[in-house]
Design a protein around this motif. Structure first.
Motif, PDB file in Angstrom:
ATOM      1  N   ILE A  20     -62.507  42.585   8.110  1.00 30.78           N
ATOM      2  CA  ILE A  20     -62.321  41.489   8.871  1.00 30.78           C
ATOM      3  C   ILE A  20     -60.803  41.596   9.411  1.00 30.78           C
ATOM      4  CG2 ILE A  20     -63.094  39.187   8.395  1.00 30.78           C
ATOM      5  CD1 ILE A  20     -60.755  38.946   6.702  1.00 30.78           C
ATOM      6  N   PRO A  85     -54.892  40.790  13.550  1.00 28.32           N
ATOM      7  CA  PRO A  85     -55.367  40.360  13.089  1.00 28.32           C
ATOM      8  C   PRO A  85     -53.914  39.453  12.141  1.00 28.32           C
ATOM      9  CG  PRO A  85     -55.659  41.721  11.734  1.00 28.32           C
ATOM     10  CD  PRO A  85     -55.536  42.511  13.166  1.00 28.32           C
ATOM     11  N   ALA A  90     -51.572  33.874  13.705  1.00 23.19           N
ATOM     12  CA  ALA A  90     -52.995  33.728  12.897  1.00 23.19           C
ATOM     13  C   ALA A  90     -52.091  33.454  11.170  1.00 23.19           C
ATOM     14  CB  ALA A  90     -53.195  35.604  12.906  1.00 23.19           C
ATOM     15  N   GLY A  93     -53.191  30.913   9.932  1.00 17.80           N
ATOM     16  CA  GLY A  93     -54.944  31.007   9.393  1.00 17.80           C
ATOM     17  C   GLY A  93     -54.932  31.464   7.780  1.00 17.80           C
ATOM     18  N   TRP A  94     -53.968  32.436   7.445  1.00 21.35           N
ATOM     19  CA  TRP A  94     -54.221  32.638   6.313  1.00 21.35           C
ATOM     20  C   TRP A  94     -53.604  31.789   5.447  1.00 21.35           C
ATOM     21  CZ3 TRP A  94     -56.340  36.865   5.432  1.00 21.35           C
ATOM     22  CH2 TRP A  94     -56.726  38.173   6.361  1.00 21.35           C
ATOM     23  N   SER A  97     -56.052  29.885   4.719  1.00 19.33           N
ATOM     24  CA  SER A  97     -57.768  30.429   4.099  1.00 19.33           C
ATOM     25  C   SER A  97     -57.284  30.716   2.303  1.00 19.33           C
ATOM     26  CB  SER A  97     -57.987  31.401   3.850  1.00 19.33           C
ATOM     27  OG  SER A  97     -57.632  32.363   5.011  1.00 19.33           O
ATOM     28  N   LEU A 101     -58.884  29.329  -0.983  1.00 24.19           N
ATOM     29  CA  LEU A 101     -59.119  29.715  -2.392  1.00 24.19           C
ATOM     30  C   LEU A 101     -58.270  29.307  -3.477  1.00 24.19           C
ATOM     31  CD1 LEU A 101     -60.390  32.520  -3.195  1.00 24.19           C
ATOM     32  CD2 LEU A 101     -58.107  33.602  -2.697  1.00 24.19           C
TER      33      LEU A 101
ATOM     34  N   CYS B  16     -63.921  32.615   1.303  1.00 20.22           N
ATOM     35  CA  CYS B  16     -62.041  32.856   2.042  1.00 20.22           C
ATOM     36  C   CYS B  16     -61.953  33.464   2.461  1.00 20.22           C
ATOM     37  CB  CYS B  16     -60.956  32.334   0.773  1.00 20.22           C
ATOM     38  SG  CYS B  16     -60.869  30.780  -0.039  1.00 20.22           S
ATOM     39  N   ILE B  17     -62.830  35.029   2.318  1.00 15.67           N
ATOM     40  CA  ILE B  17     -62.791  36.531   3.728  1.00 15.67           C
ATOM     41  C   ILE B  17     -62.743  35.259   4.503  1.00 15.67           C
ATOM     42  CG2 ILE B  17     -63.158  38.362   3.748  1.00 15.67           C
ATOM     43  CD1 ILE B  17     -63.324  38.991   0.595  1.00 15.67           C
ATOM     44  N   LEU B  19     -63.894  33.032   5.972  1.00 19.66           N
ATOM     45  CA  LEU B  19     -62.312  31.747   6.455  1.00 19.66           C
ATOM     46  C   LEU B  19     -61.689  32.406   7.152  1.00 19.66           C
ATOM     47  CD1 LEU B  19     -62.726  28.672   7.084  1.00 19.66           C
ATOM     48  CD2 LEU B  19     -60.910  28.924   4.730  1.00 19.66           C
ATOM     49  N   ALA B  20     -61.312  32.945   6.666  1.00 20.44           N
ATOM     50  CA  ALA B  20     -60.005  33.854   6.964  1.00 20.44           C
ATOM     51  C   ALA B  20     -59.299  34.362   7.878  1.00 20.44           C
ATOM     52  CB  ALA B  20     -58.943  34.671   5.945  1.00 20.44           C
ATOM     53  N   GLY B  21     -61.069  35.474   8.751  1.00 21.16           N
ATOM     54  CA  GLY B  21     -61.679  35.922   9.812  1.00 21.16           C
ATOM     55  C   GLY B  21     -61.906  34.824  10.575  1.00 21.16           C
ATOM     56  N   VAL B  22     -62.024  33.997  10.106  1.00 16.72           N
ATOM     57  CA  VAL B  22     -62.497  32.923  11.455  1.00 16.72           C
ATOM     58  C   VAL B  22     -61.400  32.160  11.713  1.00 16.72           C
ATOM     59  CG1 VAL B  22     -63.555  30.591  11.069  1.00 16.72           C
ATOM     60  CG2 VAL B  22     -64.980  32.273  10.317  1.00 16.72           C
ATOM     61  N   LEU B  23     -60.290  32.243  10.516  1.00 20.80           N
ATOM     62  CA  LEU B  23     -59.278  31.474  11.046  1.00 20.80           C
ATOM     63  C   LEU B  23     -57.765  32.258  11.742  1.00 20.80           C
ATOM     64  CD1 LEU B  23     -58.657  29.071   8.287  1.00 20.80           C
ATOM     65  CD2 LEU B  23     -59.661  28.563  10.221  1.00 20.80           C
ATOM     66  N   THR B  24     -58.587  33.558  12.450  1.00 17.24           N
ATOM     67  CA  THR B  24     -57.326  34.486  11.955  1.00 17.24           C
ATOM     68  C   THR B  24     -57.573  35.480  13.327  1.00 17.24           C
ATOM     69  OG1 THR B  24     -57.999  36.546  10.640  1.00 17.24           O
ATOM     70  CG2 THR B  24     -56.224  35.150   9.716  1.00 17.24           C
ATOM     71  N   ARG B  25     -58.946  36.157  13.370  1.00 16.32           N
ATOM     72  CA  ARG B  25     -59.615  36.950  14.879  1.00 16.32           C
ATOM     73  C   ARG B  25     -59.486  36.097  16.189  1.00 16.32           C
ATOM     74  NH1 ARG B  25     -60.729  42.264  12.810  1.00 16.32           N
ATOM     75  NH2 ARG B  25     -60.255  42.455  14.676  1.00 16.32           N
TER      76      ARG B  25
ATOM     77  N   GLN E 644     -61.268  26.688  16.172  1.00 18.00           N
ATOM     78  CA  GLN E 644     -60.314  27.695  15.249  1.00 18.00           C
ATOM     79  C   GLN E 644     -59.245  26.405  14.713  1.00 18.00           C
ATOM     80  OE1 GLN E 644     -59.333  31.114  17.381  1.00 18.00           O
ATOM     81  NE2 GLN E 644     -60.226  32.011  15.064  1.00 18.00           N
ATOM     82  N   LYS E 648     -59.260  24.987  11.146  1.00 11.64           N
ATOM     83  CA  LYS E 648     -57.709  24.879  10.506  1.00 11.64           C
ATOM     84  C   LYS E 648     -57.289  23.599   9.755  1.00 11.64           C
ATOM     85  CE  LYS E 648     -55.379  28.598  12.997  1.00 11.64           C
ATOM     86  NZ  LYS E 648     -55.143  28.987  14.378  1.00 11.64           N
TER      87      LYS E 648
END
Lengths: 165, 102, 533, 415, 667
Positions: A20, A85, A90, A93-94, A97, A101, B16-17, B19-25, E644, E648
């Motif tokens: 990613i 990214p 973004a 988003g981080w 997530s 987690l 979560c990885i 999820l992060a991919g989905v949310l950030t890319r 997205q 979120k």
């Protein structure tokens, strides 16, 4: 053989992050393949060999290739992405997530550490029987879904009839 | 000694990885990649539970199989959609194709 | 070595489902490849003959019991098994199906209103016929009511479509009337049989028949009657409890009576037979109606033997009316097909007469066995002759474009061979000695005669009436001066000659040497007859 | 007598095991995992040693046979009838310079041949080479084969893409499209066997193709003869290729395997005359050798799987050892592949795709149906007949769709 | 078992075989087809002669031989229906008659049918007939006899309608078949009853057959009566006895050889043969024979009166046949078993002769059958004339011709007819009717001969007539010889025939007065007739002298007592009307009222159901939907189209919810 798990875990997390994070989409895809293979390894280590093989066939053999194709068809061949990214937009988003987690890890019941694995022998025949008897209805539904997806994909991408699925 | 919780933690991290991919890319393909990773996390959970809790019942494996099948279908349709969208917009950036007006 | 054993393993299911495979292959063929379609259909319908020959070879006529049995669990919750087997009652029918359907397919290919001129095309037509063949085989070999009923109904559907899609001018009405009317009968029968199932927990014909023969301990009822009454008593309706057996008997009877048909349930028949395409008429008369008679033999006689005895006079009278009224109605028809249709009604009346006579008092076991044998032989003979008649009537219609007797006449001059072969079939239908109809009718009459002299003596009038209308038909179609417009019509082609000739030869052989055929059914018929004496 | 060879192999195996056991026993307290690891290493070494040797001989044989077909001699300089040519080639490729194009995506470019070789060796593991001779007797053997086999697609793509050369990229794309397409009939044709046997295990599939007809108490010459006949029948009659679905399955499998291997007449991805050898245009030296190795190993593996699934695996009358039968079948199939390469012209791309989707795919689906029918019909004769009818009909009508319209006669204006 | 008994079936089989072969031949193969048929017939004749010869040789002086060859035909229950073939004097006699006459008629047909396009078909049918007739004769079972009986009926049907394009022929064939079938119904029931009552299907079976004396006794008196009468019904139909005689004159629509063979010599005599065959059963109850006698006597007289007033040469002969068959029946009925059969025997030859003669005449006159249009053929066709005269004398009963002997025997037996249960005058009826019939017979035969052969030709057909070829005249000559010779076999007092047929029984002594009386009656009749039909009466366009004198009576006779019309107005009309009613009933009451009525009721119910559905259920549902739709307008704002974004929000919401649950749950 605990180290197998740990190796696999590191492999998976590493390749997943690579998948990613890289800017080059093709590199992402390659990392993704490694990720999928790792997951298959996890399945093997859990003695779900059938699932492992399926994982390889479907994800490595099909979905990854599909993704590669999609990349080739929608981007420049080299697959360079313009936007990182880690750009500003973004950030949420981080955060989201990471929060998830935290929640997930927190919510894991610590007692479960005590449970250990039991050996079991599941043969192909059992899976087949389960699929045809107890899970016959979901199985049929899935097959219908796959058919619909096949037809749908072909219809949507009609100008390229060579698309798989 | 690897226990169930090891696998659950792994799954959570992988989820979560994803999820992060989905949310950030911003590239829709990468969004899809993230989705697939999340699905895989789920599969790890299913199989691990099957392995540790009920290895005689087939539910875990079966649902993992179904999940893989659904993931396959999803990827096929999703990517086909993306290609169609790309053909239309010459772009697959998630934010730039948010218009529903066509 | 082992191959034979393998070949033999459940030959009946193979027999039953082979035509279905043919139908599937047929569906894969391109729509306009008429020649291939016809060839495949013919091959697929003829191939079961191999199995039938094998069955005939292995069949042991000495025992009246079931042969080639096969059983598999199907729906355990309902106690439904997949049970097939053959005995003397069904083996002749299976043979008949295997003769008639290929000939139908072979012959039907060039008859008006059929493939070429119909926009639906030839493929479904042949596929439907093959489907029908499977249904018929299934119905004639099934031994579990549930399983049997499925085939019984399954054989209804292809015919509905045959009539609806390929029929004559009034086909829609005919198809619906045919379907709904016979379906009503089926439903009645289903209700009756379901009640019995609820009372006994069994669908199996043999089990039910065995129950109907074991006397209940400490009473003069049979086990079956006792169980039915006990179950009916739980419903708490006094009237029902009292008359339940009679009620069930008539419910089940109704299904078969409509199918055969028995007067006054026959009114669907003339219109359906007339409006159906020739192949449909052939199958309807030669095979479908036999399913009804077979049902009587297989279900009503063994399971309801006391009721049959009780009502045999009434039923025989109805059968007598079927014979006479059918023949009389045929006499005043102008439409060739309707005429033949009514003749079928009348001829099936003989079967029913012999069937119900078995329940009457008097006479010996041998007489009853003779009557039952006669019924089976009559089914066979009528199957052949009625098929032939409908086929030739279809050919006439195809050649002249009319079915109206008043329009025709003197055709023998232009088509002598046609006339000759049709004459043979017609005389077989009329009961001429040396052809199949005669031994059958003789056996029925001779068997039933001691059982009910007066009724049989009246029933013999049917032979005269048959002669009346059949000769009238012959006269109107073939004799007398010929209209010039029929100068150019063609005589039988090679294919038609073959079909007609095969039918005529079969009729002749059966008529001269009925013994082998009768020997097939004799043991079973004798067993059945024992229930009544 | 007929088990003589098997006995020898078995005894050799025993000796090796004895030696290994002895070696292990030299440790005072051998760890519990040691025997397994030693055995494992032994198997791996055996496979890695044997198959490249076969690969070497195959390259020689292919060149020789192609030579015969094209009316020339083929390799004849090094060693007797050129037998040492592969060794010479090996030395040459090992010592050549390893060139990586400047703009190539270096890591991927390097990874590609490695992955290809790994994938092709993986699949060897599940092939039952002889009686009790199998690398890993997985209960999902066939599936494993396909799973591992599908990795090679990725390697080809990686090679094609990472070279940054349009021919390589085209070759890679072609390869992917073709392999993805043909993988479906490839797997579906194997599904019939799996379905009928009820197991994915290769060893069970092989043993399912043995019949067990027996004669009681052989007495006299006549019975001996009968017994011989039975023996032959038992070891040959059960091969699935003799069932209609098996025959069609075999043909489909073999045809699509040609495409999977990018072999003629489906060798568009490597078409030298069009795109200069496709994805390995930019490879040289040892990397190129690895690609070649992986291709030939895949070829052996696919042929091995074909014989396992349809030709009875190592089953055969006991005139040859079981592994002898296996390799006989594999070599025969490989010979056919070479023969095809020598005789068939290359397909056009649309023909290639049409053939896969319009013909092989429906045919293999119908084949599955017919196998199911065959399996569920209790009467074997009827089942055979029905299956044959269905497949015959399907073949007949599907083949109509494949025949494309006639190509116009080409006029050479300047020749 | 002697070879001939063992292979008796061949006699019937050969013609069948010939018929089969001939049927498959194309039209053009005239010679081959007729050759095969005639050859087979000749073989049958030889075999018949051999059979008769064997019987003569083996026969004893005081009992009748019944040689049988039986076989199983149809198994049922634990028993079996057996059929068989029988050689006894009766069958031997019939075999000879049938095969001899058949052969001659076949040969005659060569000439007569020469120009017909369906020549081969004709021989096929003839051979089929001969085969079935022979089978009928040798049948040793009522069932087999019935089967052959129906087959001769079929051949008769086919041959009557041979010229099927004539509407009259088409009608006649149908009439013949159906009328005889009416009688056959009785026969069939009788067959059923007989088989049931006797328990065996065989006539003779080494003492176990139904007609063997030991078995015969188990038939009760009333059963025997019923069986006899029912079987007699069949005989009435086939032998054209009143009231089922109507078909026989119409049957003359067929070609003349057919009339000669089937409707004069053989098939129509089958009824007589049947009664003869079943004679032991008839004898059990005297009433049965009395019925036979009266029916016979009445028919004999009744048909003779009609014959007097006919114009058609063949119809006259047809009525004469009916009348003669009546004689035979009468003979059997009054107890003269042998005399009835003897008349059958002689009649076969001379009636065949007369028919073939008439055929020859018709052929010569270009198919003209009206005797008013003939005349003066005596010189033009001298050979035919002589033969015809012999036949005529034989039929009329002129002394020393065959008919004289046989008829006299019948009259002699009628004279001795004294049943106990009848009044005296009733027992005199047969002899009186017989004598009147004899007078009339001689009268109408003379009338016919005068019209045909004497005077001058009254039409150009007769003018151009000339003698037929030898295929036609040779059979005539043979038959003429037989018409003279056969009579001597039954010489009064020393009847060889009687001895052959019934060696055990004693014949009545000859009554000279009766003989002289009958001779006188015949001669007077001939004389009167010759006187009446001479001179003026034979000129063209002249009215029949009888018509001139007894106009109304003549019209009634000429119209056959209007019996056809009577049947038409009653039975036929009834059947037709009734069948129409049945069809209407089917169509309007059963199908219309009940079936469609119930269908309409169901349809009505479904309409009601539809109303309920639409009003109650649909409308309510629609309303609910609408309210939901309006209510959901408000949450549109939350959507901005970015997935997205949604995700979120969702994941943050989950975290928040989780935290909330954590803290609130803890407290």
């Amino acid at each position: 053989m605990d180290y197998v798990f740990y190796i696999l875990a590191i492999w998976i997390v590493g390749s997943g992050l690579l998948a990613i994070l890289q800017r080059n989409l093709v590199h992402c895809a390659v990392a993704l393949i490694a990720f999928f293979a790792g997951i298959a390894g996890i399945f093997f280590s859990l003695h779900a060999e059938f699932l492992g093989a399926i994982q390889v066939v479907v994800y490595v053999g099909a979905i990854a290739v599909l993704i590669l194709f999609a990349i080739m068809l929608t981007r420049h061949v080299t697959g360079e992405e313009e936007v990182s990214p880690f750009s500003r937009h973004a950030i949420w988003g981080w955060i989201a997530s990471a929060a998830v987690l935290c929640v997930l890890l927190y919510s894991l019941d610590k007692q479960m550490f005590a449970i250990s694995a039991e050996p079991s022998q599941i043969t192909m025949l059992d899976i087949g029987n389960a699929m045809m008897q107890r899970y016959a209805v979901p199985f049929e539904v899935i097959s219908l879904l796959l058919t619909a997806a096949l037809v749908g994909a072909v219809v949507i991408a009609l100008e390229e009839p060579r698309e798989r699925k | 000694m690897v226990t169930l919780t090891h696998y659950l933690v792994l799954a959570a991290v992988v989820f979560c990885i994803g999820l992060a991919g989905v949310l950030t890319r911003r590239n829709a393909i990468m969004v899809l990649v993230g989705l697939e990773m999340m699905l895989n996390a789920g599969n790890i959970n299913l199989v691990a539970f099957w392995r540790y809790l009920g290895s005689q019942a087939m539910s875990g494996q079966m649902f993992a199989i179904f999940a893989i099948a659904v993931a396959g279908a999803e990827a096929a349709v999703g990517l086909a959609l993306l290609i169609a969208v790309y053909r239309h917009f010459r772009n697959v950036s998630v934010e730039e194709i948010s218009s529903l007006k066509g | 070595m082992n191959l034979l054993a393998l070949f033999q393993s459940d030959i009946l299911s193979s027999l039953t489902f082979f035509p279905l495979v043919g139908a599937l292959i047929l569906l894969a063929l391109p729509k306009h490849a008429l020649a291939q379609i016809r060839m495949v259909a013919f091959a697929a319908s003829l191939a079961p003959m191999i199995f039938v020959l094998r069955i005939l070879h292995l069949f042991d006529p000495g025992t009246g019991n079931l042969q080639f049995p096969a059983r598999g669990t199907w729906i355990p919750a309902l106690n439904v098994d997949y049970v097939v087997g053959l005995d003397g009652l069904s083996v002749a029918m299976v043979l008949l199906v295997s003769i008639i359907i290929p000939l139908t397919i072979l012959g039907a290919a060039r008859i008006v209103g059929e493939p070429q001129e119909n926009k639906v095309g030839a493929k479904p037509f042949f596929a439907l016929i093959l489907l029908e063949q499977t249904g018929l085989y299934g119905a004639f070999t099934a031994l579990n009511f549930f399983h049997w009923f499925i085939f019984w109904e399954a054989s209804l559907v292809p015919l509905f479509f045959l009539i609806k899609l390929y029929g004559n001018e009034d086909r829609t009405t005919a198809a619906y009337q045919f379907f709904i009317y016979t379906f009503v009968g089926s439903v009645a029968m289903l209700i009756g049989m379901q009640f019995i199932y609820l009372a006994t927990g069994s669908w199996d014909f043999k089990e039910l028949a065995a129950l109907a023969q074991t006397p209940h301990a400490g009473g003069n009822e049979t086990e079956l009657v006792f169980k039915i009454k006990a179950f009916a008593a739980t419903l708490g309706i006094p009237f029902l409890t009292k008359h339940i057996v009679t009620l069930l008997f008539f419910l089940v009877l109704m299904g078969f009576a409509i199918k055969v048909p028995l007067w006054p349930f026959h009114t669907w028949l003339p219109i359906s037979y007339t409006q159906a395409p020739t192949a449909g008429s052939i199958i309807l008369t030669a095979l479908m109606s036999k399913m009804g008679v077979y049902g009587f033999l297989r279900i009503v006689l063994p399971i309801f033997s006391p009721s049959v005895m009780e009502y045999s006079q009434l039923l025989m009278s109805l059968a007598l009316l079927t014979i006479l009224f059918g023949a009389l109605a045929a006499f005043s028809q102008r439409d060739l097909k309707t005429l033949v249709a009514y003749s079928s009604v009348s001829h099936l009346g003989y079967c029913l007469l012999g069937l119900f006579a078995v329940g009457a008092t008097g006479g010996s076991l041998n007489d009853r066995a003779l009557a039952l044998n006669g019924v089976i032989l009559q089914m066979f003979a009528h199957g052949l002759s009625a098929a032939g008649l409908f086929y030739f009537v279809g050919l006439i219609e195809q050649r002249t474009g009319t079915r109206d007797l008043a329009d025709l006449g003197g055709l023998r001059k232009t088509i002598p061979v046609f006339c000759g072969i049709m004459g043979i079939i017609l005389f077989a239908s009329l009961g001429l000695p040396g052809l199949a109809g005669f031994p059958a009718e003789f056996m029925i009459f001779r068997g039933s005669f001691p059982l009910s002299m007066i009724l049989i003596s009246v029933a013999v009038l049917g032979l005269l009436l048959t002669a009346l209308y059949l000769l009238r038909m012959m006269d109107k179609v073939f004799f007398g001066p010929q209209d010039d417009k029929w100068n150019q019509i063609a005589d039988l082609s090679g294919r038609e000659r073959f079909v007609g000739g095969m039918l005529a030869i079969s009729l002749f052989v059966v008529g001269m040497v009925p013994a082998p055929l009768v020997a097939l059914s004799n043991s079973t018929a004798t067993q059945l007859a024992k229930l009544f004496s | 007598m007929y088990e003589f060879f098997d006995q020898i192999i078995f005894k050799i195996g025993n000796v090796i095991i004895a030696v290994l056991t002895w070696l292990i026993s030299l440790f005072a307290t051998p760890p519990a995992w040691l025997p397994a690891v030693v055995w494992f290493v032994f198997k791996v070494v055996l496979i890695i040693a044997t198959f490249p040797a076969i690969f070497a001989m195959t390259t020689w044989a292919e060149r020789k046979i192609l030579g015969r077909i094209q009316n020339r001699l083929g390799p004849n300089r090094v060693g007797p009838v050129g037998l040492f040519q592969p060794i010479a080639d090996g030395i040459k490729t090992l010592t050549k310079e390893d060139i990586v194009p400047a703009i190539a995506d270096k890591p991927i470019h390097t990874m590609a041949p490695v992955i290809a070789v790994v994938a092709s060796f993986l699949v060897i593991a599940v092939l039952p080479i002889g009686r009790n001779m199998i690398g890993a007797d997985l209960n999902i053997g066939v599936l494993f084969f396909f799973a591992a086999g599908s990795i090679s697609e990725v390697s080809i793509f990686m090679a094609g893409w990472a070279s940054r050369n349009k021919y390589s990229l085209l070759g890679g794309m072609r390869a992917i499209a073709q392999m993805v397409s043909y993988e479906i009939p490839f797997i579906l044709s194997a599904v019939t066997v799996v379905m009928v046997v009820g197991s994915l295990s290769t060893s069970q599939i092989v043993s399912a193709q043995q019949l067990h007809l027996l004669v009681e108490d052989p007495e006299g010459l006549g019975d001996l003869l009968k017994r011989v006949v039975f023996h032959f029948y038992n070891n040959i009659g059960g091969w699935f290729v003799f069932q209609p679905w098996g025959f069609f399955g075999f043909v489909i499998f073999f045809t699509s395997s040609l495409a999977e291997l990018n072999r003629s007449p489906f060798d568009l991805p490597e078409a030298e005359s069009e795109i200069i050898a496709g994805h390995h245009t930019e490879y040289s030296g040892f990397k190129f050798a690895l690609f070649a190795l992986s291709e030939y190993i895949s070829m052996i593996a696919v042929c091995g799987l074909a014989s396992t699934l349809f030709l009875g695996g190592w089953n055969g009358p006991h005139l040859l050892p079981s592994w002898g039968w296996f390799f006989l079948k594999v070599f025969s199939l490989m010979f056919v592949m070479i023969w095809i390469r020598g005789t068939f012209p290359r397909l056009r791309a649309d023909q290639l795709m049409g053939f896969a989707w319009k013909f092989l795919l429906p045919l293999s689906l119908i084949n599955i149906f017919s196998a199911g029918l065959w399996y569920h019909i209790p009467s074997r004769a009827f089942g055979w007949l029905a299956s044959a009818l269905i497949m015959g009909g399907a073949y007949h009508f599907l083949s109509r769709g494949v025949v494309t319209r006639d190509i116009e006669k080409r006029i050479y204006r300047f020749a | 078992m002697p070879w001939i008994v063992e292979n008796l079936w061949l006699i019937a089989f050969l013609p069948f075989l010939a018929a089969g072969i001939s049927a498959l031949m194309p039209r053009a193969q005239k010679k081959a087809s007729s050759g095969i048929v005639i050859f087979a017939m000749a073989l049958s004749l030889l075999l018949s002669l051999k059979a008769g010869g064997y019987l003569l040789k083996a026969g004893s002086s005081h009992e009748t031989l019944h040689l049988v060859r039986n076989f199983d035909w149809l198994p049922y229950g634990d028993t079996v229906i057996r059929l068989g073939f029988l050689l006894d004097p009766l069958s031997a006699m019939m075999l000879f008659v049938v095969s001899f006459v058949s052969l001659l008629v076949f040969i005659f047909s060569l000439g007569y049918m020469d120009h017909d396009e369906n020549f081969t078909r004709f021989f096929t049918f003839l051979s089929l007939f001969a085969g079935s007739m022979l089978a009928l004769v040798i049948a040793n079972s009522l069932l087999l006899l019935f089967m052959a009986w129906e087959l001769v009926g079929l051949s008769s049907y086919l041959l009557i309608g041979f010229w099927y394009q004539k509407p009259s022929a088409a009608a006649a064939m149908k009439k013949a078949f159906i009328t005889t079938r009416i009688g056959d119904l009785g026969f069939f029931i009788g067959l059923l009853w007989f088989h049931y009552a006797s328990g065996t299907s065989l006539f003779y079976d080494q003492g176990q057959g139904a007609l063997d004396p030991t078995k015969l006794s188990i038939l009760g008196g009333s059963a025997a009566l019923w069986i006899s009468l029912l079987v007699f019904c069949g005989a009435v139909g086939k032998s054209g006895q009143f009231p089922l005689h109507v078909w026989l004159p119409d049957a003359m629509e067929g070609p003349t050889p057919v009339s000669a063979l089937i409707h004069a010599a053989t098939m129509v005599a089958a009824g007589v043969f049947l009664v003869g065959r079943m004679y032991p059963v008839f004898e059990i109850n005297p009433t049965a024979l009395e019925v036979v006698a009266f029916v016979g006597a009445f028919t004999a007289l009744f048909a003779a009166t009609i014959a007097v007033a006919q114009w058609d040469i063949k119809r006259i002969l047809a009525y004469s046949t009916v009348s003669q068959l009546g004689y035979m029946m009468m003979g059997l009925g009054v107890g003269g078993y042998v005399s009835g059969l003897f008349h059958l025997f002689t009649h076969a030859f001379f009636k065949a002769l007369l028919f073939l003669g008439s055929g020859s005449i018709i052929h010569a006159c270009h198919h003209e059958q009206d005797i008013r249009k003939m005349g003066g053929l005596k010189d033009r066709m001298s050979r035919t004339f002589v033969c015809y005269m012999i036949g005529m004398f034989a039929l009329s009963g002129v002394p020393l011709f065959a008919g004289f002997f046989s008829k006299d025997e019948i009259l002699l037996d009628a004279l001795h007819f004294h049943p106990a249960n009848l009044p005296h005058f009733a027992s005199r009826i047969p002899i009186v009717f017989g004598l009147i019939g004899a007078f009339l017979t001689a009268f109408y035969m003379m009338r016919q001969v005068k019209y045909v052969f004497f005077g001058s030709p009254r039409d150009h057909g007769a003018q151009h007539a000339h003698e037929s070829g030898s295929p036609m005249t040779l059979p005539l000559i043979f038959l003429a010889l037989m018409a003279v010779a056969t009579g001597f076999l039954g010489w009064p007092g020393h009847s060889w025939f009687h001895h052959f047929m019934e060696p055990a029984a004693e014949a009545h002594p000859t009554n000279l007065y009766l003989m002289l009386g009958s001779i006188a009656i015949v001669l007077i009749a001939l004389g009167v007739s010759a006187f009446v039909y001479s001179g003026e009466a034979l000129r063209a366009g002249a009215v029949d002298p009888l018509e001139a004198r007894f106009a109304s009576l003549f019209r009634v006779l000429n119209n056959k007592y209007y019996i056809d019309e009577f049947y038409e107005k009653t039975f036929v009309l009834f059947t037709r009307t009734f069948s129409r009613i049945i069809v209407r009933f089917d169509r309007y009451i059963l199908n219309g009222f009940f079936v469609w009525g119930s269908a309409l009721i169901v349809y009505g119910l479904s309409l009601v159901n539809q109303l309920i559905d639409e009003a109650a259920i649909n409308r309510g549902f629609d309303k609910g939907c609408r309210s939901v739709r309006t209510g959901s307008q408000w949450n549109r704002w939350i959507q901005n189209g970015l997935s997205q974004h949604y995700l979120k929000i969702t994941s943050l919401a989950i975290v928040i919810l989780f935290l909330l649950a954590l803290f609130i749950g803890r407290t």
